[in-house]
Design a protein around this motif. Structure first.
Motif, PDB file in Angstrom:
ATOM      1  N   ARG A  53       0.997  -1.179  -0.157  1.00  0.00           N
ATOM      2  CA  ARG A  53      -0.099   0.059  -0.054  1.00  0.00           C
ATOM      3  C   ARG A  53       0.894   1.403   0.140  1.00  0.00           C
ATOM      4  O   ARG A  53       1.842   1.237   0.617  1.00  0.00           O
ATOM      5  N   MET A  54       0.414   2.163  -0.587  1.00  0.00           N
ATOM      6  CA  MET A  54       1.241   3.482  -0.819  1.00  0.00           C
ATOM      7  C   MET A  54       0.371   4.631  -0.195  1.00  0.00           C
ATOM      8  O   MET A  54      -1.074   4.856  -0.618  1.00  0.00           O
ATOM      9  N   SER A  55       0.836   5.613   0.586  1.00  0.00           N
ATOM     10  CA  SER A  55       0.239   6.813   1.066  1.00  0.00           C
ATOM     11  C   SER A  55       1.088   7.856   1.013  1.00  0.00           C
ATOM     12  O   SER A  55       2.182   7.958   1.491  1.00  0.00           O
ATOM     13  N   PRO A  56       0.645   8.848   0.383  1.00  0.00           N
ATOM     14  CA  PRO A  56      -0.524   9.033  -0.436  1.00  0.00           C
ATOM     15  C   PRO A  56      -0.269   8.236  -1.894  1.00  0.00           C
ATOM     16  O   PRO A  56       0.929   7.785  -2.018  1.00  0.00           O
ATOM     17  N   GLU A  57      -1.266   7.884  -2.674  1.00  0.00           N
ATOM     18  CA  GLU A  57      -1.181   7.373  -3.676  1.00  0.00           C
ATOM     19  C   GLU A  57      -0.876   8.032  -5.063  1.00  0.00           C
ATOM     20  O   GLU A  57      -0.307   7.721  -6.183  1.00  0.00           O
ATOM     21  N   SER A  58      -0.734   9.326  -5.058  1.00  0.00           N
ATOM     22  CA  SER A  58      -0.276  10.450  -5.771  1.00  0.00           C
ATOM     23  C   SER A  58       0.018  11.469  -5.240  1.00  0.00           C
ATOM     24  O   SER A  58      -0.370  12.008  -4.046  1.00  0.00           O
ATOM     25  N   VAL A  59       0.870  12.368  -5.937  1.00  0.00           N
ATOM     26  CA  VAL A  59       1.690  13.621  -5.320  1.00  0.00           C
ATOM     27  C   VAL A  59       1.194  14.706  -6.374  1.00  0.00           C
ATOM     28  O   VAL A  59       1.762  14.385  -7.419  1.00  0.00           O
ATOM     29  N   THR A  60       0.930  15.941  -5.908  1.00  0.00           N
ATOM     30  CA  THR A  60       0.602  17.045  -6.744  1.00  0.00           C
ATOM     31  C   THR A  60       1.733  17.937  -6.547  1.00  0.00           C
ATOM     32  O   THR A  60       2.088  18.264  -5.537  1.00  0.00           O
ATOM     33  N   VAL A  61       2.474  18.283  -7.592  1.00  0.00           N
ATOM     34  CA  VAL A  61       3.544  19.389  -7.678  1.00  0.00           C
ATOM     35  C   VAL A  61       3.187  20.572  -8.197  1.00  0.00           C
ATOM     36  O   VAL A  61       2.746  20.670  -9.706  1.00  0.00           O
ATOM     37  N   ALA A  62       3.110  21.955  -7.792  1.00  0.00           N
ATOM     38  CA  ALA A  62       2.971  23.236  -8.428  1.00  0.00           C
ATOM     39  C   ALA A  62       4.159  23.820  -8.275  1.00  0.00           C
ATOM     40  O   ALA A  62       4.909  23.775  -7.129  1.00  0.00           O
ATOM     41  N   ALA A  63       4.591  24.325  -9.530  1.00  0.00           N
ATOM     42  CA  ALA A  63       5.682  25.112  -9.770  1.00  0.00           C
ATOM     43  C   ALA A  63       5.421  26.167 -10.827  1.00  0.00           C
ATOM     44  O   ALA A  63       4.473  26.218 -11.549  1.00  0.00           O
ATOM     45  N   ARG A  64       6.553  27.002 -11.090  1.00  0.00           N
ATOM     46  CA  ARG A  64       6.423  27.935 -12.212  1.00  0.00           C
ATOM     47  C   ARG A  64       6.435  27.201 -13.626  1.00  0.00           C
ATOM     48  O   ARG A  64       6.969  25.882 -13.611  1.00  0.00           O
TER      49      ARG A  64
END
Length: 231
Positions: A161-172
């Motif tokens: 199991r993976m936590s979190p299952e997704s990662v959001t990246v905000a950048a220029r």
């Protein structure tokens, strides 16, 4: 208090014959000021897919409210509401004015033209909000994690199991355009000789110093069970 209406005749405007009503009744209250009332921010609406907005700062964050004692004494806080559906989602710094609404201790709005909101002796009816808007990408963590080795003899992997299952990246935008996959400090889970459920933690690498991550770490939990308990 009852105040009589006094009239004066003049040669310019003529003679006053009568005045109706002859008096008016007014309510007189002490005029007071309540200082350091906090201004809270409420956001409504959704952030569009592919965008990120930082938590807005409120300026001023404290205001003074003046007016009749009976009204001012009921004021407990002020609130500004930001509707994200009305924002122009453009990369950069957002500046916008949002109206102030005063509330009593019961959470009900108090609206009266007898109340006056001020900051540093200046009358205001809105606060300035500032926030950073950046484009964003979401990455699936499961596509990055690999396993090596095998559990100890007599044991097996029941689940990963993976936590979190997704990662959001905000950048220029210029940084995000060059980002094809999420970068972790390691992507390998070593199963060698495991005999019990084990959690592995990996740090997410920022693509730039000013990038913002929805999660800075990813936890991979490997469930190990004896083969006799295998389904």
């Amino acid at each position: 208090q009852e105040l009589k209406i006094v009239s004066t005749s003049s040669s310019t405007f003529g003679r006053v014959l009568s005045t109706t009503p002859a008096s008016v009744t007014v309510n007189v209250e002490e005029y007071i000021v309540r200082q350091r009332i906090p201004v809270s921010l409420t956001t409504i609406g959704e952030v569009p897919t592919g965008w990120y907005m930082s938590t807005p700062t409120v300026d001023p964050s404290l205001i003074s409210v003046s007016g009749p004692r009976s009204l001012v004494q009921t004021i407990s806080r002020a609130r500004a509401v930001l509707n994200r559906d009305e924002i122009d989602w453009v990369e950069g710094t957002l500046f916008t004015n949002v109206d102030i609404v005063l509330y009593n201790r019961s959470g009900e709005p108090v609206v009266s033209n007898l109340l006056n909101a001020t900051t540093e002796s200046l009358t205001i009816d809105a606060v300035l909000l500032e926030a950073t808007i950046l484009p964003a990408k979401t990455f699936d963590v499961s596509e990055l994690i690999q396993t090596t080795g095998s559990p100890a003899r007599g044991y097996m992997v029941k689940d990963i199991r993976m936590s979190p299952e997704s990662v959001t990246v905000a950048a220029r935008s210029e940084v995000l355009e060059q980002l094809s996959e999420l970068s972790l400090d390691s992507t390998t889970v070593n199963l060698k000789n495991l005999t019990e459920t084990t959690a592995f933690q990996f740090k997410v690498q920022k693509p730039s110093d000013d990038a913002v991550l929805s999660n800075e770490t990813v936890t991979v939990t490997v469930e190990i069970v004896p083969m006799d308990n295998a389904p």
